[in-house]
Design a protein around this motif. Sequence first.
Motif, short mmCIF file in Angstrom:
data_model
loop_
_atom_site.label_atom_id
_atom_site.label_comp_id
_atom_site.label_asym_id
_atom_site.label_seq_id
_atom_site.Cartn_x
_atom_site.Cartn_y
_atom_site.Cartn_z
N MET A 113 58.28 30.69 5.23
CA MET A 113 59.69 31.05 5.33
C MET A 113 59.91 31.89 6.56
SD MET A 113 61.96 33.28 2.69
CE MET A 113 61.98 34.85 3.54
N SER A 114 61.02 31.65 7.25
CA SER A 114 61.41 32.48 8.37
C SER A 114 61.95 33.81 7.83
CB SER A 114 62.51 31.79 9.18
OG SER A 114 62.08 30.54 9.63
N LEU A 115 61.74 34.86 8.58
CA LEU A 115 62.24 36.16 8.14
C LEU A 115 63.76 36.17 8.15
CD1 LEU A 115 59.85 38.68 9.90
CD2 LEU A 115 59.94 38.06 7.50
N PRO A 116 64.37 36.80 7.14
CA PRO A 116 65.84 36.89 7.09
C PRO A 116 66.36 37.68 8.29
CG PRO A 116 64.84 37.57 5.02
CD PRO A 116 63.73 37.39 5.99
N VAL A 117 67.47 37.23 8.81
CA VAL A 117 68.03 37.92 9.96
C VAL A 117 69.47 38.34 9.77
CG1 VAL A 117 66.47 36.87 11.62
CG2 VAL A 117 68.62 35.75 11.11
N SER A 118 70.15 37.87 8.74
CA SER A 118 71.55 38.26 8.61
C SER A 118 72.00 38.33 7.16
CB SER A 118 72.46 37.31 9.40
OG SER A 118 72.45 36.03 8.83
N ILE A 119 72.92 39.25 6.93
CA ILE A 119 73.61 39.35 5.65
C ILE A 119 75.07 39.15 5.97
CG2 ILE A 119 74.25 40.90 3.78
CD1 ILE A 119 71.45 42.15 4.06
N ARG A 120 75.71 38.29 5.20
CA ARG A 120 77.11 37.96 5.48
C ARG A 120 77.82 37.63 4.18
NH1 ARG A 120 77.48 32.72 4.45
NH2 ARG A 120 75.71 31.35 4.84
N GLN A 177 61.06 37.57 -1.80
CA GLN A 177 60.80 38.85 -2.46
C GLN A 177 59.71 39.64 -1.75
OE1 GLN A 177 60.18 37.84 -6.60
NE2 GLN A 177 62.20 36.93 -6.76
N GLY A 178 59.83 40.95 -1.83
CA GLY A 178 58.82 41.84 -1.27
C GLY A 178 58.89 42.04 0.23
N GLN A 179 60.00 41.67 0.85
CA GLN A 179 60.14 41.80 2.30
C GLN A 179 61.24 42.78 2.71
OE1 GLN A 179 60.23 37.95 4.31
NE2 GLN A 179 59.34 37.02 2.48
N GLY A 180 61.80 43.50 1.74
CA GLY A 180 62.85 44.46 2.05
C GLY A 180 64.25 43.89 2.05
N LEU A 181 64.36 42.61 1.78
CA LEU A 181 65.66 41.96 1.82
C LEU A 181 66.58 42.41 0.68
CD1 LEU A 181 67.49 39.95 3.12
CD2 LEU A 181 66.34 38.14 1.87
N GLU A 218 61.11 46.24 -18.96
CA GLU A 218 59.74 45.91 -18.57
C GLU A 218 59.62 45.53 -17.10
OE1 GLU A 218 58.21 42.91 -21.20
OE2 GLU A 218 58.50 44.16 -22.98
N ASN A 219 60.74 45.47 -16.39
CA ASN A 219 60.73 45.06 -14.99
C ASN A 219 60.51 46.30 -14.11
OD1 ASN A 219 61.18 44.04 -12.42
ND2 ASN A 219 62.90 42.75 -13.06
N ASP A 220 59.26 46.75 -14.07
CA ASP A 220 58.92 47.95 -13.31
C ASP A 220 59.29 47.82 -11.84
OD1 ASP A 220 57.90 49.31 -15.53
OD2 ASP A 220 55.90 48.45 -15.24
N GLY A 221 59.11 46.65 -11.27
CA GLY A 221 59.44 46.44 -9.86
C GLY A 221 60.91 46.71 -9.59
N SER A 222 61.79 46.19 -10.44
CA SER A 222 63.22 46.40 -10.25
C SER A 222 63.60 47.85 -10.50
CB SER A 222 64.02 45.48 -11.16
OG SER A 222 65.41 45.61 -10.90
#
Length: 178
Positions: A1-8, A97-101, A128-132
Motif C-alpha cells: 500500500m502507498s502511504l496516505p497523503v491526504s485527508i479530505r 492500520q498502525g501507520q498514524g492515519l 476489550e479493544n485495548d488498541g482503540s
Amino acid sequence: MSLPVSIRPATAADLPAILDIYNHAVLHTTATYDHTPVSLQSREEWFAGRQREGFPVLVAEDDGGAVVGWASYGPFRPKLGYSRTVEHSVYLSPAAQGQGLGGQLLEALIAQATTEGYHLMIGVVDAENDGSLRFHERHGFSEAGRLPQAGHKFGRWLDATFVVRRLQEMDAPGHGEQ
C-alpha cells in the motif's frame, strides 16, 4: 500500500470504499456491534443524512487515490440538551492500520468539531479493544464509564466503554437554546 497523503471531505464516489472498510469491521471485529454487512443504499442514506445535518465525513486517501480510511461524527443523542456533544467514528482498512492515519483523521474531526462550537466528543469502544482505548487516550480522551454486557457479537457479551474529550471550555447555552 502507498502511504496516505491526504485527508479530505468525502464525496458520494467514496461510498463504495467507505462501505468496504466498514463491512470488513462488521465481519471481523467488535469495532462495531453490527452483525451483518450493510448495503450501499444504507451508506448512501447515512451519507445524505450527514450532509443534510451538516456533519462531516472525511476520507484518507493514499498517493494512488485509494480511500484507505474514513471518519465522521454526528449527534450523540437527539435531545436539545446534547446539542453541543458529538459522537465520532474512525475506521481504517486493515492495510492502513498502525501507520498514524487514524490519528490524523481523528485530529481533523476534533479540529472541525471545535471550530463548529462543539463542547464534548464521545466515542464508544468495545472494552476489550485495548488498541482503540490506547489510541483514544493518546488523543486526549479519557474513559468516562463502562456499560457491562451492553452488546453482543460473535457469541459473547461485550462491554461498551465510553471515552470523552472536552473540546473547549464554554458556558452552557441558555435554557431552550441550542
